[in-house]
Design a protein around this motif. Structure first.
Motif: not given
Length: 121
Positions: A24, A28, A33-34
């Protein structure tokens, strides 16, 4: 490519929950994005967000994680170098699958287009 027994054992016993936060952070930091990360993981494993969360909560090892996965048939199209290894040359199945995932996360973080990451043709 030959990996050491110690390396393979580390890959087999490491939990997905240990590595996921790093994935993550990595994507990011690079503006992805996640949700995109989840899309990549689901493409490779077949795990949706709820199933992934359950695996995180039970602290599934990578061996358990990939044993339960419905690996995408196009996963074999994932090639290239990651962590000093050519993914397509790794002989140990669990280690190769972990490196498939690492390679996809790396490609996502590097800004590669999603259709290329997901080997869509």
């Amino acid at each position: 490519m030959k990996t050491t027994p110690e390396h393979n054992e580390r890959m087999r016993t490491m939990t997905f929950a240990q590595v996921y936060p790093h994935y993550i952070t990595k994507v990011e930091k690079k503006g992805r994005t996640q949700a995109e990360l989840l899309e990549v993981i689901e493409w490779l494993t077949g795990f949706d967000a709820a199933r992934l969360q359950a695996l995180i909560e039970e602290e599934a090892t990578f061996e358990e994680f990939f044993a339960r996965a419905d690996l995408n048939p196009n996963a074999e199209l994932i090639t290239g170098s990651i962590c000093g290894y050519r993914v397509e040359e790794i002989l140990n199945p669990v280690t190769r699958q972990v490196r498939y995932l690492d390679k996809l996360v790396d490609e996502l973080a590097k800004g590669k287009k999603m259709d290329k990451i997901l080997r869509a043709g």
